[in-house]
Design a protein around this motif. Sequence first.
Motif, mmCIF file in Angstrom:
data_model
loop_
_atom_site.group_PDB
_atom_site.id
_atom_site.type_symbol
_atom_site.label_atom_id
_atom_site.label_comp_id
_atom_site.label_asym_id
_atom_site.label_seq_id
_atom_site.Cartn_x
_atom_site.Cartn_y
_atom_site.Cartn_z
ATOM 1 N N GLY A 24 0.775 -1.238 0.000
ATOM 2 C CA GLY A 24 0.000 0.000 0.000
ATOM 3 C C GLY A 24 0.802 1.281 0.000
ATOM 4 N N TRP A 25 2.133 1.196 0.012
ATOM 5 C CA TRP A 25 2.969 2.404 0.109
ATOM 6 C C TRP A 25 3.813 2.525 -1.152
ATOM 7 N N CYS A 26 3.323 3.314 -2.110
ATOM 8 C CA CYS A 26 4.020 3.557 -3.372
ATOM 9 C C CYS A 26 4.832 4.841 -3.242
ATOM 10 N N THR A 27 6.154 4.750 -3.505
ATOM 11 C CA THR A 27 7.024 5.923 -3.344
ATOM 12 C C THR A 27 7.386 6.588 -4.675
ATOM 13 N N HIS A 28 7.359 5.835 -5.789
ATOM 14 C CA HIS A 28 7.727 6.394 -7.090
ATOM 15 C C HIS A 28 6.838 5.821 -8.185
ATOM 16 N N ILE A 29 6.524 6.652 -9.152
ATOM 17 C CA ILE A 29 5.809 6.234 -10.361
ATOM 18 C C ILE A 29 6.703 6.516 -11.560
ATOM 19 N N LEU A 30 6.928 5.504 -12.393
ATOM 20 C CA LEU A 30 7.824 5.613 -13.540
ATOM 21 C C LEU A 30 7.002 5.907 -14.784
ATOM 22 N N ASP A 77 14.015 7.087 -0.286
ATOM 23 C CA ASP A 77 12.945 8.086 -0.243
ATOM 24 C C ASP A 77 11.702 7.482 0.409
ATOM 25 N N SER A 78 11.187 8.161 1.424
ATOM 26 C CA SER A 78 10.036 7.634 2.167
ATOM 27 C C SER A 78 8.830 8.563 2.096
ATOM 28 N N THR A 79 8.688 9.255 0.982
ATOM 29 C CA THR A 79 7.587 10.204 0.838
ATOM 30 C C THR A 79 6.228 9.497 0.832
ATOM 31 N N ASP A 80 5.230 10.169 1.374
ATOM 32 C CA ASP A 80 3.868 9.619 1.370
ATOM 33 C C ASP A 80 3.188 9.811 0.023
ATOM 34 N N HIS A 81 3.686 10.783 -0.758
ATOM 35 C CA HIS A 81 3.107 11.048 -2.080
ATOM 36 C C HIS A 81 4.109 10.615 -3.136
#
Length: 436
Positions: free
Chosen positions: A143-149, A190-194
């Motif tokens: 449930g925790w996505c940190t990056h979108i390619l 990187d541990s960003t929520d967005h």
Amino acid sequence: MEIERETNEGNSRRIQVRFITKLKAPYKVPTTAIAIPSDLSRLGLSSIVNKLLQAVDSEWKTEPFDFLIDGELVRMSLEQFLLVKGISAEKILEIEYIRAVAPRKEEEPSPHDDWVSAVDGSSPRFILTGCYDSLGRIWKQAGWCTHILEGHSGAISSVRIINSEGAGSATVATASKDRTLRLWKFDAEDSTDHPARIRAFKILRGHNASVHSIAAKTSGDMICSGSWDCTINLWRTNDTDTNGDAVSIKKRKVNNKIEESQSEGEAVSTLVGHTQCVSSVVWPQHNTIYSASWDHSVRKWDVETGKDLSDMFCGKALNCIDIGGEGLALIAAGGSDPVLRIWDPRKPGTSAPVFQFSSHSSWISACKWHNTSPLHLLSSSYDGKVMLWDLRTAWPVSIIDTHKDKVLCADWWKGDCVVSGGVDAQLRISSDISIQ
């Protein structure tokens, strides 16, 4: 000591057994011989071991066990097993118990916007997925996505982690039905929520049809790709061309920020020999690539010469291949029937599989050896199931059926988890699996 039956079934003969294990405390039971009914199977034996453990520790919580006699997993009653194997019941029988290979926890699903077509769990720090929405995604946990390619114009068909061991930066590759491969770098810490949206630093062009599979050389400086154009291309993963010069696209200004330049790469060499789609490639050793194809063949290639060193044919279109087992010597492959086949090329003069696992009810979409155990591997299928296998028995040691539709991809993660994706647009994580 004698164990009484808890059922009202008729009497069966009793045999003397001694339970042994390589497990550490608190899993050890007394090694004194006990008499048990001969018609007990795995569940009955597991119940006895749990009772023995509870006698030692009153707070013991029941858990499932598997059992080995002479190195083979027991998947029938003791009486049947002894009869089939020709083992005498007159002497004390040693039965080794191990923790059952079964997920003890199912994480919350990680939703995607379309079919999850590819997954790579080879880094303990994150999971990489590819999707039919043309996006790759990096997941820190369920449930925790940190990056979108972002960047592909067609569905992603394969993903591969190239390098993730260094501090911070990780490098991954994606392949797509848009005929390209793309290379990406991001901060794995990187541990960003967005989730951050990132562009590829290198685009690889050269295939004339959809790219179906990627594999990375262990050193990380090259990758190979299999395509619907029947070829395998080899590529460099750095951001320079063969002469050491960057082949750059102009830098773009987005939201008043200058984005890093992209480079384009051409194939270093091409391996030709397959007559239909190259569905799967693996690069297990420095100079050796294996490939599987819809032309029914598994091929072994010499990277330096580009020569096809050996072929094996199985009569079925193949979807997946992986190399593992003792000494990385066994070839596992699956395809357009429910059978997972395993070959041992060290056995001369035969092309017959040394193992055939046939518990699936539809085509096999993926197979993967465990990264530390030479005995265990998994398979996923269009029947909606992921099955975990142990070479010591012909039956699956665990069946994961959390998906609601076809499973398209699966992999191990962190050694004790299975990650899988499919037509239900979910990434599923089955965790706390004991591999011995």
